[in-house]
Write an enzyme that holds these catalytic residues in place. Structure first.
Site, PDB file in Angstrom:
ATOM      1  N   SER A  14       0.831  -1.201   0.000  1.00 26.85           N
ATOM      2  CA  SER A  14       0.000   0.000   0.000  1.00 26.85           C
ATOM      3  C   SER A  14       0.876   1.266   0.000  1.00 26.85           C
ATOM      4  O   SER A  14       1.707   1.429  -0.882  1.00 26.85           O
ATOM      5  CB  SER A  14      -0.963  -0.037   1.187  1.00 26.85           C
ATOM      6  OG  SER A  14      -1.999   0.904   1.019  1.00 26.85           O
ATOM      7  N   ASP A  45      -5.754  -3.707  -2.825  1.00 25.42           N
ATOM      8  CA  ASP A  45      -4.750  -3.428  -1.796  1.00 25.42           C
ATOM      9  C   ASP A  45      -4.165  -4.700  -1.176  1.00 25.42           C
ATOM     10  O   ASP A  45      -4.899  -5.582  -0.713  1.00 25.42           O
ATOM     11  CB  ASP A  45      -5.399  -2.582  -0.704  1.00 25.42           C
ATOM     12  CG  ASP A  45      -4.389  -1.922   0.219  1.00 25.42           C
ATOM     13  OD1 ASP A  45      -3.468  -2.608   0.688  1.00 25.42           O
ATOM     14  OD2 ASP A  45      -4.531  -0.715   0.472  1.00 25.42           O
TER      15      ASP A  45
END
Length: 762
Positions: free
Chosen positions: A68, A212
């Site tokens: 991320s 993600d």
């Protein structure tokens, strides 16, 4: 004391390092260092603070992994950016713009500007089916940033060949499996690792739909070991799960639920590190994953925490430097600010013909241009509204660069909604529907309505024409329903009329430039006025009681030539740019029909007037924002309206007053209530200052001068030829639209207050 003991242990390990010595059996081979950066949203900016301290200590990693936001910081560091360079990049960004679907307003096509960035929700429509997007944010501006920052590595497919080998983690949305990205197009890999479900749209890579990586592996230590790291330095800013007090919305709950798996393996990954710096305790309770406006403070906290480990890091650096093999020294990728386009290819599905795409891009082979120039053209193509995303890649070629443009077409239709409230017009809602290629290819249909106290609708159809779509034919209809107050010369309200006005337009305009347009149009106007509150009305030298009037109907035709300019960087509280319009009209075919109540036949005959002669009208208005300093702009306002007759039908004059303009012939003047003044020839000018008190919070102070005598106006401003008003407005840009609170005043009048919230269309 803890850090002193750690330093002592590291010094002892330099003499008899059991683990590290076993990992470096070959003479002179230095243990390979892995750097792991966790996910954590805005809290990940603390990674930058740690990198600054690590650099100062003299440690350079051999491998980098991240998830991320850790993949963003880690990839830049792997490319050879220094910690201070990454800090400068983070601080200069407009994160509000990056983490949205917005690009600057000045990059949007002129015919689309009025409908851009003014809605709370946008739903794609295909045929008769309304669907929900896979994420709230496509992130065009973020994509541009990632592509620009990584441009030196666009030709590198294997991330092991970056200046520092790199890998990041994403999640396969279909299977829930962890996907370790070690090759491909680096900006796409970074974007996939950051694609928080329901917030960002997923990214498709090699046939897999990725989101993600924090869902399955927020702290990718094992991945660093798999790359060959012998010694792992881990920096954690993620707890895996937010505390209960931060779960304040449905979106918060959805995001929380998606990170259960990642939270469960966080502790086991921490145990695999050899040197763990956990910055999270210093951030919890102060900052959230969305605190990007606090980037500077978060970086500082990361640096403060890292300095507590300074002695340990320096001792560790001494140990690694004791080997014959030197510390890894990455060289930053070649970042060129100008490129020669040796080849240009365009891919992706689009109903827009390739010749039109090339016309919008204006990028030519065998020519040299700048990176910012390429991005400007990309944003202009995106600003046509035809695409969800437009990206590019620059691949090194023998005589320059091969520039690849990739387009992802948007749904043919879109449904948009917004809500608003202001103290002058009360609450309301906007519903907008847009459909492309309806009836004909190369067309755009818009139907929009404001539902509230003052109803407004706008239906228009554009048909692009010409080999390069350089002009558009336009057919439009607008409707306005408003209560108009009438005042006497002393300022007392004498009557209220309800006006229902229809405008029908046929015309053409240019479409080749995203900052200006010019064209011509034929317009038919029909206005019906009905009495709502009794009072005396002077109409054509006849004084009458409004109760005697049942309906007043006004009609005319006009032929106009216009020029419009808009270079504002945004609709609300712009900090730079100009918005101007020049309109010259020939008004003819005027006609008034009066229907009086029973018993007022003589009045109806008295008002059965002749048809007025045709006349010309010229209107000019210009608003500007000129930056003076970083957080201060000069606000300028000027304009005029001129008629070649003083025999104007009711509703044709210029109506002045109010904080918002709700009619085409209305001028905003905050120091007086709506419709306070009715004028013909009018000159006005204004000046003010706008200060950004902090991000998204603005303070405006301005004054406006009105004058009717300079242009020999027949009507006055309630007996005065000049009036000056002053106003101050505090505004905050929220997700629901701008929140504005204002106060205004003119001499010998009451103070006026105003409050508004939400997106209201012009």
């Amino acid at each position: 004391m803890k850090h002193c003991l750690l330093t002592l242990l590291l010094l002892l390990s330099a003499l008899a390092p059991e683990k590290l010595a076993a990992q470096a059996q070959h003479a002179g081979r230095r243990p390979k260092i892995g750097l792991v950066l966790s996910g954590g949203g805005a809290k990940g900016m603390a990674h930058i603070g740690f990198l600054k301290v690590m650099e100062e200590a003299g440690i350079r990693p051999d491998y980098i992994t991240g998830t991320s936001i850790g993949s963003l910081v880690g990839a830049l560091y792997a490319l050879g950016y220094s910690a201070s360079q990454i800090e400068a990049i983070a601080l200069e960004q407009d994160w509000e713009m990056l983490l949205s679907n917005q690009v600057p307003l000045n990059q949007i096509a002129m015919e689309e500007k009025d409908y851009y960035g003014r809605y709370l929700m946008e739903l794609p429509v295909n045929g008769l089916k309304i669907s929900f997007p896979s994420g709230l944010i496509e992130g065009q501006a973020l994509n541009n940033l990632l592509i620009r920052l990584t441009r030196g590595a666009h030709g590198i497919q294997d991330f092991n060949h970056l200046p520092t080998p790199f890998a990041c983690v994403a999640t396969d949305l279909a299977t829930g499996e962890k996907v370790v990205l070690r090759q491909g197009f680096l900006p796409e890999a970074m974007r996939a690792s950051m694609a928080i479900p329901t917030v960002f749209t997923p990214i498709k890579i090699d046939g897999r739909v990725l989101v993600d990586g924090g869902l399955v592996q927020n702290f990718p230590v094992q991945e660093a070991l798999d790359m060959g790291a012998d010694y792992v330095i881990g920096v954690n800013v993620g707890s895996g799960l937010e505390p209960e007090k931060n779960l304040n919305s449905m979106l918060d709950v959805l995001v929380q639920a998606t990170f259960f798996t990642s939270a469960s393996n966080l502790e086991s990954e921490k145990k695999k590190t050899d040197f763990l710096v956990d910055i999270l305790p210093a951030l919890e309770g102060k900052y959230s994953t969305g605190s990007f406006t606090d980037t500077e403070e978060i970086i500082h906290i990361g640096e403060q925490v890292a300095r507590q480990y300074g002695d340990s890091l320096r001792a560790l650096a001494v140990y690694f430097k004791s080997f014959q093999e030197p510390m890894h020294r990455p060289a930053i990728s070649n970042l060129q600010d100008s490129v020669r386009i040796s080849r240009l290819t365009i891919s992706g599905s689009s109903t827009m013909p390739r010749r039109i795409v090339r016309r919008r891009l204006r990028l030519n082979e065998q020519e040299t241009t700048t990176i910012s120039g390429i991005e400007d053209r990309i944003e202009i193509l995106y600003g046509t509204g035809h695409f969800n995303k437009v990206s590019y890649a620059m691949l090194p070629a023998d005589s320059g660069h091969h520039v690849q443009i990739n387009m992802e077409e948007a749904a043919k239709g879109v449904l948009k909604t917004a809500i608003f409230y202001d103290s002058e017009n009360r609450a309301g809602a906007t519903v907008h529907f847009m459909r492309r290629n309806l009836f004909w290819e190369g067309s755009r249909f818009v139907a929009e309505v404001d539902l509230g106290q003052n109803i407004r609708s706008d239906v228009n159809y554009l048909k692009y024409m010409g080999y390069r779509n350089q002009i558009a034919a336009k057919l439009a209809s607008q409707y306005y329903s408003n209560d108009i107050s009438l005042f006497n010369t002393s300022g007392s309200k004498v009557a209220i009329l309800q006006q229902n006005m229809n405008l029908a337009t046929l015309g053409w305009q240019t479409t080749t430039n995203n900052t200006f347009t010019l064209g011509q149009q034929l317009e038919y106007k029909l206005a019906r006025l009905y009495p709502k509150v009794a009072g005396q009305l002077n109409l054509d030298s006849v004084t009458m009681n409004v109760n005697a009037l049942e309906q007043l109907k006004v009609r005319n035709w006009s032929f106009s030539t216009f020029f419009r300019l808009n270079t504002f960087n945004r609709h609300f509280y712009p900090t730079r740019g100009w918005k101007a319009a020049l309109l010259g009209s020939y008004v003819f075919g005027q006609r008034t029909t009066v229907r009086a109540n029973e018993g007022y036949a003589s009045l109806q005959q008295a008002l059965a007037r002749r048809n007025p002669d045709p006349y010309f009208k010229v209107a000019l208005k210009a608003d500007g924002a000129v930056p003076l300093r970083r957080n201060l702009s000069l606000m300028l306002r000027q304009g005029l309206v001129m008629y070649t007759t003083n025999d104007l039908l009711i509703g044709e004059e210029m109506l002045v007053g109010g904080y918002t303009s709700v009619l085409p012939n209305m001028l905003e003047y905050r120091a007086a209530e709506p419709f306070a003044y009715s004028t013909d020839n009018l000159l006005y000018t204004g000046v003010g200052l706008q200060a950004a008190l902090r991000k998204k919070l603005y303070l405006q102070a301005s004054s406006t001068l009105l004058n009717t005598s300079v242009l020999n106006g027949y009507r006055t401003l309630r007996g005065k030829s000049t009036r000056i008003g002053y106003s101050a407005t505090l505004g905050y840009l929220t997700h629901f639209g701008p929140l504005s609170v204002g106060l205004a005043h003119e001499k010998h009048a009451d103070w006026r207050g105003f409050i508004s919230l939400g997106f209201r269309l012009p």
